[in-house]
Design an enzyme around this catalytic site. Structure first.
Site, PDB file in Angstrom:
ATOM      1  N   TYR A  83       0.714  -1.154  -0.105  1.00 54.09           N
ATOM      2  CA  TYR A  83       0.086  -0.097   0.112  1.00 54.09           C
ATOM      3  C   TYR A  83       0.859   1.392  -0.148  1.00 54.09           C
ATOM      4  O   TYR A  83       0.547   2.314  -0.605  1.00 54.09           O
ATOM      5  CB  TYR A  83      -0.727   0.035   1.285  1.00 54.09           C
ATOM      6  CG  TYR A  83      -2.083  -0.367   1.233  1.00 54.09           C
ATOM      7  CD1 TYR A  83      -3.203  -0.440   0.221  1.00 54.09           C
ATOM      8  CD2 TYR A  83      -2.610  -1.430   2.379  1.00 54.09           C
ATOM      9  CE1 TYR A  83      -4.154  -0.783   0.151  1.00 54.09           C
ATOM     10  CE2 TYR A  83      -3.873  -1.859   2.261  1.00 54.09           C
ATOM     11  CZ  TYR A  83      -4.682  -1.780   0.969  1.00 54.09           C
ATOM     12  OH  TYR A  83      -5.801  -2.347   1.128  1.00 54.09           O
ATOM     13  N   VAL A 271       3.193   9.600 -21.746  1.00 49.08           N
ATOM     14  CA  VAL A 271       3.254   8.810 -22.659  1.00 49.08           C
ATOM     15  C   VAL A 271       2.079   7.732 -22.748  1.00 49.08           C
ATOM     16  O   VAL A 271       2.030   7.163 -21.411  1.00 49.08           O
ATOM     17  CB  VAL A 271       4.405   8.008 -23.193  1.00 49.08           C
ATOM     18  CG1 VAL A 271       5.250   9.209 -23.981  1.00 49.08           C
ATOM     19  CG2 VAL A 271       5.296   7.299 -22.321  1.00 49.08           C
ATOM     20  N   CYS A 416      -0.365 -17.124  -7.457  1.00 50.69           N
ATOM     21  CA  CYS A 416      -0.007 -17.430  -6.157  1.00 50.69           C
ATOM     22  C   CYS A 416      -1.158 -17.443  -5.062  1.00 50.69           C
ATOM     23  O   CYS A 416      -1.868 -18.503  -4.904  1.00 50.69           O
ATOM     24  CB  CYS A 416       1.064 -16.111  -5.753  1.00 50.69           C
ATOM     25  SG  CYS A 416       2.154 -16.838  -4.141  1.00 50.69           S
ATOM     26  N   HIS A 542       4.792 -16.637  -9.425  1.00 48.39           N
ATOM     27  CA  HIS A 542       4.447 -15.275 -10.077  1.00 48.39           C
ATOM     28  C   HIS A 542       4.939 -14.944 -11.563  1.00 48.39           C
ATOM     29  O   HIS A 542       5.990 -14.665 -11.800  1.00 48.39           O
ATOM     30  CB  HIS A 542       5.009 -14.220  -9.298  1.00 48.39           C
ATOM     31  CG  HIS A 542       4.202 -13.981  -7.875  1.00 48.39           C
ATOM     32  ND1 HIS A 542       3.369 -13.036  -7.819  1.00 48.39           N
ATOM     33  CD2 HIS A 542       4.501 -14.673  -6.752  1.00 48.39           C
ATOM     34  CE1 HIS A 542       2.881 -13.223  -6.348  1.00 48.39           C
ATOM     35  NE2 HIS A 542       3.548 -14.113  -5.863  1.00 48.39           N
ATOM     36  N   GLU A 544       4.012 -13.082 -13.670  1.00 46.88           N
ATOM     37  CA  GLU A 544       4.317 -11.611 -14.133  1.00 46.88           C
ATOM     38  C   GLU A 544       5.725 -11.149 -13.839  1.00 46.88           C
ATOM     39  O   GLU A 544       6.144 -10.209 -14.544  1.00 46.88           O
ATOM     40  CB  GLU A 544       3.428 -10.660 -13.339  1.00 46.88           C
ATOM     41  CG  GLU A 544       3.761 -10.367 -11.667  1.00 46.88           C
ATOM     42  CD  GLU A 544       2.948 -11.683 -10.940  1.00 46.88           C
ATOM     43  OE1 GLU A 544       2.474 -12.910 -11.519  1.00 46.88           O
ATOM     44  OE2 GLU A 544       2.671 -11.471  -9.666  1.00 46.88           O
TER      45      GLU A 544
HETATM   46  N1  GLN Z   1      -0.054 -15.692   1.520  1.00 44.67           N
HETATM   47  C1  GLN Z   1       0.156 -16.615   0.636  1.00 44.67           C
HETATM   48  C2  GLN Z   1       1.300 -17.394   1.126  1.00 44.67           C
HETATM   49  O1  GLN Z   1       2.071 -17.031   1.863  1.00 44.67           O
HETATM   50  C3  GLN Z   1       0.293 -16.252  -0.804  1.00 44.67           C
HETATM   51  C4  GLN Z   1       1.507 -15.252  -1.023  1.00 44.67           C
HETATM   52  C5  GLN Z   1       1.637 -14.433  -2.391  1.00 44.67           C
HETATM   53  O2  GLN Z   1       0.394 -14.452  -2.932  1.00 44.67           O
HETATM   54  N2  GLN Z   1       2.635 -13.919  -2.613  1.00 44.67           N
HETATM   55  O3  GLN Z   1       1.452 -18.328   0.794  1.00 44.67           O
END
Ligand code: GLN
Length: 569
Positions: A83, A271, A416, A542, A544
């Protein structure tokens, strides 16, 4: 060469004011440095500028690396709240760092390591450990020369690691912040040690628009350059962030008041796609100016109309492509930077899939209450992403979005936490395990479908202790995911403490869910797919973090293709 032979001029090192902050066999002049500072305010795109310049230099044939410096006392970015600071980015070696490192990796198409990231906390912890070992030989340990020396040492070590032709160093925050004083001082010292021809200073500022006078204002820039001058640094180029391209008048004013040639005042307007910025800077001869300033030769004659690598993006912004809407339903949705890598990974698909993606960030905490209807906020949505996250708040809302996507045949990509919640949703609503949840949210649940990784059970500290960084994942042959990747083994980046509890694997699979990616020892499930659905795939990692502008991540690309098909229906 060692930094300085004190004995040769008749000094014992403990008499000398400056100490030796050169790594062994370091050669002055081998690597040139580009220091990027910020003025007026932070969060205006210093990282994107640094990455664009590095990209242009790399394109010319130089070997480059980039270091990000953050002033805070945290050892790394692992314990920071998204945040407040935006996304925590994770490198292949497991370093939890600032999101700018993600920008550098994307612009340079490279893999960085922990030495590309420095915080005050990291510097101080090294210094305090040395002090305890008695390495300062009875001296008082000071900001100058010890802290600044440690900073210079680490910058030089990175230079040597390549060895690189150029190392760009982006100092976080703005000039005048207490937090980064020692870093700016270290940069000034670096200029003195390395020689003026071996270092360039770029200052990124903001040029606001005044409605009253109907013009761009240069005063904030002048003030921030004055501040930098007070610290002994004359910037070589000034990069002006503004809404519209810089007016000639303002360029002249900045040139005059801030001591820089007029073509060294670089315009950086807003941009549509950040990947068009290198092109914009190339038109202002930024790389040539830099090469000239650093007394280097161009590796080969620069071609005026040379195609740049990000050309597909320059073309993309000029095209009228159909628009798709993707909803990112997470609990940090009110702070856009929390999901910056997801935003980028989606953008990477745009020129290749010939679409424009309209992102709708939905804060799921508002939907934890089952009586709040979902369909309104999902009106016109062609795909849903549930991103990573921590803690209970907002997760019931996320589960509702996942259920909606599953039941309505809406493409779903879970990342995740989005993987864990998809398993929980499926357990609850398809397998009838109503109480299914994660032990992260309810440690005593009777149905722990998601539970702590065994190696996590004895860990107490929060910082740097999750399962982090790049790991191999094996894909089940013949599955949809295997087909999408076109590979048997992939490497992806992780950041988690919890995993699928294998006691539930059979139950979930019997009901139609498929675990099609796992650790090479087959112990931890890493990808799930619901083959009966047009696109319902979720990953414990992840994706991404490894998507690149010219190599969009296959899962994101396939997700967007599914969203396109959904729209066409
Ligand atoms: N909170 C979950 C974990 O610790 C997912 C973590 C996340 O989304 N990076 O496994």
């Amino acid at each position: 060469m060692r930094g300085f032979d004190f004995e040769a001029i008749g000094l014992r090192s403990d008499d000398a004011e400056s100490l030796d902050f050169f790594p062994p066999h370091y050669r002055i002049g081998r690597t040139k440095y580009i220091i990027v500072t910020g003025g007026v305010m932070s969060g205006v795109g210093k990282g994107v500028f640094t990455a664009s310049l590095a990209h242009l230099l790399q394109f010319l044939g130089f070997s480059v690396s980039v270091i990000k410096i953050d002033g805070y006392l945290n050892l790394d970015a692992g314990t920071l709240n998204p945040y407040r600071h935006g996304e925590t980015f994770v490198l292949d070696d497991g370093t939890e760092c600032d999101l700018d490192l993600g920008t550098y990796e994307r612009f340079l198409d490279t893999t960085l390591n922990r030495n590309n990231y420095m915080t005050s906390g990291k510097i101080y912890s090294r210094i305090l450990a040395k002090e305890r070992r008695g390495e300062y030989l009875g001296r008082d340990v000071q900001i100058v020369p010890h802290v600044t020396g440690e900073i210079k040492y680490l910058i030089r070590e990175k230079a040597k690691e390549g060895p690189y032709d150029m190392v760009l160093v982006e100092i976080g925050g703005t000039v005048g912040d207490i937090e980064n004083l020692h870093f700016i001082e270290a940069a000034r010292e670096l200029m003195n040690d390395e020689g003026r021809d071996n270092i360039m200073f770029a200052h990124v500022t903001v040029v606001p628009w005044s409605d009253t006078t109907g013009e761009q204002k240069s005063k904030p820039t002048q003030h921030s350059v004055k501040k930098l001058l007070e610290m002994g640094i004359q910037p070589d180029i000034i990069v002006c962030r503004s809404k519209d391209p810089l007016q000639r008048k303002v360029r002249e004013k900045i040139s005059l008041h801030c001591n820089v040639p007029i073509d060294h005042v670089i315009s950086s307007p807003d941009v549509e796609s950040i990947y068009t910025l290198p092109f914009l800077f190339q038109q202002q001869r930024l790389a040539e100016i830099t090469v000239h300033r650093l007394h280097l030769n161009m590796p080969y004659p620069a071609k005026e109309d040379a195609q740049i690598p990000f050309e597909p993006y320059v073309q993309h912004v000029q095209r009228h492509n159909p628009t798709l809407t993707v909803a990112v339903t997470g609990k940090y949705s009110s702070m856009r930077d929390s999901y910056i890598s997801i935003t980028n990974a989606l953008q990477h698909t745009e020129p290749f899939e010939r679409v424009r993606i309209n992102l709708r960030f939905i804060d799921t905490t508002e939907y934890d209450d089952p009586t709040v209807p979902l369909h309104k906020c999902l009106d016109g949505v062609h795909g849903i992403i549930v991103p990573g996250g921590y803690g209970l708040r907002g997760t019931e809302g996320m589960i509702r979005f996942i259920q909606y996507a599953r039941e309505q045949q809406l493409p779903y990509l879970g990342l995740c936490l989005g993987f864990q919640l998809a398993a929980i949703e499926f357990a609850r609503h398809v397998c009838g395990l109503e109480k299914a949840t994660s032990t992260e949210f309810d440690p005593h649940t009777p149905e722990p479908v998601i539970s702590l990784l065994p190696e996590q059970e004895t860990i107490r500290d929060l910082g740097g202790t999750q399962r982090l960084g790049g790991h191999e994942v094996v894909l089940l042959p013949g599955t949809r995911v295997h087909h999408i990747y076109g590979k048997d083994v992939i490497r992806e980046r992780f950041r988690h403490r919890y995993e699928l509890n294998n006691l539930y694997k059979d139950t979930l699979e019997k009901a139609g869910l498929l675990f099609c990616g796992m650790t090479p020892d087959h112990r931890i499930m890493q990808i799930l797919d619901y083959p009966a659905h047009p696109f319902f795939i979720a990953t414990q990692f992840h994706p991404e973090w490894t998507s690149r502008p010219l190599r969009p991540h296959p899962l994101f690309r396939e997700f967007i293709r599914a969203a396109k098909r959904h729209q066409e229906q």
